[in-house]
Design an enzyme around this catalytic site. Structure first.
Site, short mmCIF file in Angstrom:
data_model
loop_
_atom_site.label_atom_id
_atom_site.label_comp_id
_atom_site.label_asym_id
_atom_site.label_seq_id
_atom_site.Cartn_x
_atom_site.Cartn_y
_atom_site.Cartn_z
N GLY A 100 -0.48 5.95 3.17
CA GLY A 100 -0.21 7.29 4.05
C GLY A 100 -0.82 7.25 5.44
O GLY A 100 -1.13 5.88 5.92
N CYS A 140 7.76 7.37 7.60
CA CYS A 140 6.61 7.25 6.60
C CYS A 140 7.01 7.86 5.04
O CYS A 140 7.11 8.96 5.01
CB CYS A 140 5.10 7.85 6.96
SG CYS A 140 3.77 7.14 5.88
N ASN A 186 5.70 8.28 14.48
CA ASN A 186 6.02 7.83 13.18
C ASN A 186 7.05 8.90 12.17
O ASN A 186 6.15 9.93 12.12
CB ASN A 186 4.90 7.49 12.41
CG ASN A 186 5.19 7.08 11.05
OD1 ASN A 186 6.08 7.16 10.67
ND2 ASN A 186 4.06 6.23 10.48
N ASN A 216 1.00 -1.19 -0.06
CA ASN A 216 0.06 -0.01 -0.06
C ASN A 216 0.96 1.33 -0.05
O ASN A 216 1.81 1.29 0.10
CB ASN A 216 -1.10 -0.02 1.33
CG ASN A 216 -0.30 0.26 2.58
OD1 ASN A 216 -0.02 1.55 2.70
ND2 ASN A 216 -0.07 -0.62 3.47
#
Length: 190
Positions: free
Chosen positions: A96, A155, A152, A93
């Site tokens: 996001g 990403c 995070n 994928n």
């Protein structure tokens, strides 16, 4: 495409002290002071987006429940954010961050069983993340299983946003801003 979470398979078990039973070794562990009944749990991913997803993870044999990454101002774009699940269990994928805000997840976590720790995944500017960490610190005492926060910073699929995790000077400055009010309680930092 309708997202369907993969099944979680776990065969090993243990007694309450975490000792191996006749069925196999214990998968219990402690991470950041949080006791997990199993060292296996979900990543921040599309199967951890909604309250229903989180409830399914909570009811599974997973050792904790991780949310999808909440990022203020992130706009989900159906035209460019795609996913596929070729085997029905794994995904490829470029989705996001979550289309749902941080406040959605802080509202969801108290609705879970409390039997296992929660991992709240967040991202954003240092100032935004600092504010979310402080809000999470206020929420943590109300979650019987405990709370960890994952920031995070890697990403890679957000257009125009380099991955901060690979620039150590920028990362030091970022974390200095996030924790300018001091570090969160030990059971909060993940």
């Amino acid at each position: 495409n309708s997202l369907q979470p993969p099944s979680v398979y776990m065969a090993a078990s243990s007694d309450n002290a975490g000792n191996a039973s006749s069925e196999g070794p214990s998968l219990r562990t402690v991470v950041c002071g949080l006791s997990l009944p199993s060292c296996v749990f979900n990543s921040s991913n599309p199967f951890a987006t909604s309250l229903e997803d989180l409830q399914a993870l909570d009811a599974s044999a997973a050792g904790a429940v991780a949310t999808r990454t909440a990022c203020p101002g992130f706009v989900h774009d159906e035209a460019t954010m795609k996913w596929a699940s070729p085997d029905g269990a794994n995904t490829i994928n470029c989705l996001g961050y979550s289309p749902l805000p941080f406040e959605y997840y802080t509202g969801c976590l108290p609705q879970l069983s409390g039997a296992k720790p929660c991992w709240l995944s967040i991202s954003g500017s240092a100032e935004e993340v600092g504010a979310m960490v402080r809000e999470a610190a206020a929420l943590a005492p109300s979650l019987p299983g405990g709370l960890a926060v994952e920031i995070n910073l890697s990403c890679p699929n957000i257009a125009g946003k380099p991955t901060l995790a690979y620039d150590f000077d920028a990362l030091r400055d970022y974390l200095g801003t996030v924790f300018d009010a001091g570090p969160p309680p030990p059971t909060l930092a993940g």
